[in-house]
Motif scaffolding. Structure first.
Motif, PDB file in Angstrom:
ATOM      1  N   ILE A  37       0.822  -1.212   0.000  1.00  0.00           N
ATOM      2  CA  ILE A  37       0.000   0.000   0.000  1.00  0.00           C
ATOM      3  C   ILE A  37       0.858   1.266   0.000  1.00  0.00           C
ATOM      4  CG2 ILE A  37      -2.057  -1.078   0.944  1.00  0.00           C
ATOM      5  CD1 ILE A  37      -1.389   0.022   3.668  1.00  0.00           C
ATOM      6  N   LYS A  38       2.097   1.152   0.418  1.00  0.00           N
ATOM      7  CA  LYS A  38       3.005   2.308   0.363  1.00  0.00           C
ATOM      8  C   LYS A  38       3.671   2.443  -1.003  1.00  0.00           C
ATOM      9  CE  LYS A  38       3.927   2.173   5.272  1.00  0.00           C
ATOM     10  NZ  LYS A  38       4.794   1.654   6.312  1.00  0.00           N
ATOM     11  N   ASN A  39       3.808   1.320  -1.705  1.00  0.00           N
ATOM     12  CA  ASN A  39       4.510   1.297  -2.998  1.00  0.00           C
ATOM     13  C   ASN A  39       3.754   0.435  -4.013  1.00  0.00           C
ATOM     14  OD1 ASN A  39       7.060   2.659  -2.011  1.00  0.00           O
ATOM     15  ND2 ASN A  39       6.994   0.875  -0.660  1.00  0.00           N
ATOM     16  N   PRO A  40       2.545   0.820  -4.397  1.00  0.00           N
ATOM     17  CA  PRO A  40       1.762  -0.030  -5.300  1.00  0.00           C
ATOM     18  C   PRO A  40       2.316  -0.128  -6.719  1.00  0.00           C
ATOM     19  CG  PRO A  40       0.648   2.047  -4.927  1.00  0.00           C
ATOM     20  CD  PRO A  40       1.825   2.020  -3.994  1.00  0.00           C
ATOM     21  N   LEU A  41       3.217   0.762  -7.097  1.00  0.00           N
ATOM     22  CA  LEU A  41       3.757   0.713  -8.459  1.00  0.00           C
ATOM     23  C   LEU A  41       4.997  -0.172  -8.575  1.00  0.00           C
ATOM     24  CD1 LEU A  41       3.270   4.436  -9.541  1.00  0.00           C
ATOM     25  CD2 LEU A  41       1.773   2.474  -9.926  1.00  0.00           C
ATOM     26  N   ASP A  42       5.403  -0.794  -7.465  1.00  0.00           N
ATOM     27  CA  ASP A  42       6.490  -1.770  -7.529  1.00  0.00           C
ATOM     28  C   ASP A  42       5.965  -3.062  -8.159  1.00  0.00           C
ATOM     29  OD1 ASP A  42       8.145   0.057  -6.315  1.00  0.00           O
ATOM     30  OD2 ASP A  42       8.254  -0.996  -4.390  1.00  0.00           O
ATOM     31  N   VAL A  43       6.871  -3.911  -8.614  1.00  0.00           N
ATOM     32  CA  VAL A  43       6.509  -5.208  -9.187  1.00  0.00           C
ATOM     33  C   VAL A  43       6.326  -6.218  -8.052  1.00  0.00           C
ATOM     34  CG1 VAL A  43       7.347  -7.108 -10.623  1.00  0.00           C
ATOM     35  CG2 VAL A  43       7.651  -4.743 -11.380  1.00  0.00           C
ATOM     36  N   TYR A  44       5.236  -6.979  -8.096  1.00  0.00           N
ATOM     37  CA  TYR A  44       4.923  -7.952  -7.052  1.00  0.00           C
ATOM     38  C   TYR A  44       4.605  -9.305  -7.680  1.00  0.00           C
ATOM     39  CZ  TYR A  44       4.589  -3.972  -3.924  1.00  0.00           C
ATOM     40  OH  TYR A  44       4.875  -2.840  -3.197  1.00  0.00           O
ATOM     41  N   ASP A  45       5.126 -10.365  -7.055  1.00  0.00           N
ATOM     42  CA  ASP A  45       4.858 -11.720  -7.539  1.00  0.00           C
ATOM     43  C   ASP A  45       3.379 -12.056  -7.483  1.00  0.00           C
ATOM     44  OD1 ASP A  45       7.505 -12.257  -8.174  1.00  0.00           O
ATOM     45  OD2 ASP A  45       7.940 -13.221  -6.249  1.00  0.00           O
ATOM     46  N   PHE A  46       2.662 -11.613  -6.429  1.00  0.00           N
ATOM     47  CA  PHE A  46       1.241 -11.960  -6.313  1.00  0.00           C
ATOM     48  C   PHE A  46       0.415 -11.332  -7.432  1.00  0.00           C
ATOM     49  CE2 PHE A  46       1.843  -8.363  -3.369  1.00  0.00           C
ATOM     50  CZ  PHE A  46       0.854  -7.481  -3.786  1.00  0.00           C
ATOM     51  N   ILE A  47       0.876 -10.241  -7.998  1.00  0.00           N
ATOM     52  CA  ILE A  47       0.195  -9.666  -9.170  1.00  0.00           C
ATOM     53  C   ILE A  47       0.569 -10.473 -10.412  1.00  0.00           C
ATOM     54  CG2 ILE A  47       0.025  -7.655 -10.695  1.00  0.00           C
ATOM     55  CD1 ILE A  47       0.282  -5.899  -8.194  1.00  0.00           C
ATOM     56  N   LYS A  48       1.846 -10.731 -10.571  1.00  0.00           N
ATOM     57  CA  LYS A  48       2.334 -11.501 -11.721  1.00  0.00           C
ATOM     58  C   LYS A  48       1.656 -12.879 -11.793  1.00  0.00           C
ATOM     59  CE  LYS A  48       6.704 -13.045 -13.699  1.00  0.00           C
ATOM     60  NZ  LYS A  48       8.159 -13.095 -13.501  1.00  0.00           N
ATOM     61  N   GLU A  49       1.485 -13.524 -10.639  1.00  0.00           N
ATOM     62  CA  GLU A  49       0.904 -14.869 -10.595  1.00  0.00           C
ATOM     63  C   GLU A  49      -0.593 -14.882 -10.920  1.00  0.00           C
ATOM     64  OE1 GLU A  49       1.971 -15.904  -6.616  1.00  0.00           O
ATOM     65  OE2 GLU A  49       4.079 -16.186  -7.133  1.00  0.00           O
ATOM     66  N   ASN A  50      -1.249 -13.744 -10.857  1.00  0.00           N
ATOM     67  CA  ASN A  50      -2.694 -13.668 -11.106  1.00  0.00           C
ATOM     68  C   ASN A  50      -3.047 -12.776 -12.288  1.00  0.00           C
ATOM     69  OD1 ASN A  50      -3.994 -15.186  -8.766  1.00  0.00           O
ATOM     70  ND2 ASN A  50      -2.501 -13.893  -7.722  1.00  0.00           N
ATOM     71  N   ILE A  51      -2.081 -12.529 -13.136  1.00  0.00           N
ATOM     72  CA  ILE A  51      -2.234 -11.562 -14.231  1.00  0.00           C
ATOM     73  C   ILE A  51      -3.387 -11.910 -15.185  1.00  0.00           C
ATOM     74  CG2 ILE A  51      -0.629 -12.534 -15.937  1.00  0.00           C
ATOM     75  CD1 ILE A  51       0.578  -9.634 -16.021  1.00  0.00           C
TER      76      ILE A  51
END
Length: 99
Positions: A37-51
Protein backbone atom coordinates in the motif's frame (compact mmCIF):
# COMPACT_ATOMS: atom_id res chain seq x y z
CA UNK A 1 -11.27 9.17 10.26
CA UNK A 2 -9.51 9.40 6.94
CA UNK A 3 -10.63 9.86 3.34
CA UNK A 4 -9.04 10.56 -0.02
CA UNK A 5 -9.71 14.09 -1.18
CA UNK A 6 -9.88 14.81 -4.92
CA UNK A 7 -8.66 18.22 -6.02
CA UNK A 8 -11.24 20.22 -7.99
CA UNK A 9 -13.56 17.26 -8.50
CA UNK A 10 -15.99 17.39 -11.44
CA UNK A 11 -18.55 15.12 -13.07
CA UNK A 12 -19.31 12.91 -10.08
CA UNK A 13 -15.65 12.02 -9.38
CA UNK A 14 -16.52 11.83 -5.69
CA UNK A 15 -18.93 8.94 -6.25
CA UNK A 16 -17.57 5.52 -7.25
CA UNK A 17 -18.54 4.88 -10.88
CA UNK A 18 -16.63 1.77 -11.99
CA UNK A 19 -18.25 -1.66 -12.00
CA UNK A 20 -15.97 -4.46 -10.84
CA UNK A 21 -15.84 -8.20 -10.27
CA UNK A 22 -13.48 -9.69 -7.71
CA UNK A 23 -12.01 -12.72 -9.47
CA UNK A 24 -9.86 -13.77 -6.52
CA UNK A 25 -8.95 -12.66 -3.02
CA UNK A 26 -5.18 -12.65 -2.55
CA UNK A 27 -4.27 -12.89 1.12
CA UNK A 28 -0.72 -11.77 1.86
CA UNK A 29 1.34 -11.26 5.01
CA UNK A 30 0.66 -7.98 6.86
CA UNK A 31 4.22 -6.69 6.35
CA UNK A 32 4.02 -7.28 2.59
CA UNK A 33 0.57 -5.64 2.50
CA UNK A 34 1.97 -2.56 4.26
CA UNK A 35 4.79 -2.44 1.71
CA UNK A 36 2.29 -2.83 -1.13
CA UNK A 37 0.00 0.00 0.00
CA UNK A 38 3.00 2.31 0.36
CA UNK A 39 4.51 1.30 -3.00
CA UNK A 40 1.76 -0.03 -5.30
CA UNK A 41 3.76 0.71 -8.46
CA UNK A 42 6.49 -1.77 -7.53
CA UNK A 43 6.51 -5.21 -9.19
CA UNK A 44 4.92 -7.95 -7.05
CA UNK A 45 4.86 -11.72 -7.54
CA UNK A 46 1.24 -11.96 -6.31
CA UNK A 47 0.19 -9.67 -9.17
CA UNK A 48 2.33 -11.50 -11.72
CA UNK A 49 0.90 -14.87 -10.59
CA UNK A 50 -2.69 -13.67 -11.11
CA UNK A 51 -2.23 -11.56 -14.23
CA UNK A 52 -4.71 -13.60 -16.30
CA UNK A 53 -7.54 -12.75 -13.88
CA UNK A 54 -7.25 -8.98 -14.34
CA UNK A 55 -8.76 -7.16 -17.31
CA UNK A 56 -11.45 -4.70 -18.33
CA UNK A 57 -14.20 -6.29 -20.41
CA UNK A 58 -16.14 -4.84 -23.36
CA UNK A 59 -18.76 -3.38 -21.01
CA UNK A 60 -16.11 -1.50 -19.01
CA UNK A 61 -16.29 -3.80 -15.99
CA UNK A 62 -13.00 -4.21 -14.15
CA UNK A 63 -12.14 -7.84 -13.39
CA UNK A 64 -9.68 -7.65 -10.55
CA UNK A 65 -8.04 -9.27 -7.57
CA UNK A 66 -8.60 -8.10 -4.01
CA UNK A 67 -5.28 -7.87 -2.17
CA UNK A 68 -5.48 -7.88 1.62
CA UNK A 69 -4.19 -9.45 4.82
CA UNK A 70 -6.00 -11.06 7.74
CA UNK A 71 -5.02 -8.19 10.04
CA UNK A 72 -6.41 -5.36 7.90
CA UNK A 73 -10.07 -4.35 7.68
CA UNK A 74 -9.75 -3.28 4.04
CA UNK A 75 -8.27 -4.45 0.79
CA UNK A 76 -7.00 -2.97 -2.45
CA UNK A 77 -8.68 -3.89 -5.72
CA UNK A 78 -6.07 -4.34 -8.44
CA UNK A 79 -6.42 -4.47 -12.22
CA UNK A 80 -2.91 -4.60 -13.64
CA UNK A 81 -3.81 -4.30 -17.34
CA UNK A 82 -1.20 -6.97 -18.11
CA UNK A 83 1.59 -5.41 -16.05
CA UNK A 84 3.25 -6.80 -12.93
CA UNK A 85 2.33 -3.77 -10.82
CA UNK A 86 -0.96 -2.30 -9.63
CA UNK A 87 -1.82 -0.10 -12.61
CA UNK A 88 -5.44 0.50 -11.50
CA UNK A 89 -6.32 0.39 -7.80
CA UNK A 90 -9.25 1.08 -5.51
CA UNK A 91 -9.66 0.98 -1.75
CA UNK A 92 -12.38 -1.42 -0.57
CA UNK A 93 -13.49 -1.87 3.06
CA UNK A 94 -14.04 -5.52 3.92
CA UNK A 95 -17.46 -4.59 5.31
CA UNK A 96 -18.62 -3.77 1.79
CA UNK A 97 -17.90 -7.25 0.44
CA UNK A 98 -21.03 -9.33 0.19
CA UNK A 99 -20.72 -13.04 0.89
Amino acid sequence: MKANFIRKAVNYELIPQDEFVIEKEVLIEPDLFETFIKNPLDVYDFIKENIELMYCDKDGTFHCILVTSEQHDFGILVESEGYHYARYTAYLPKTSIRS
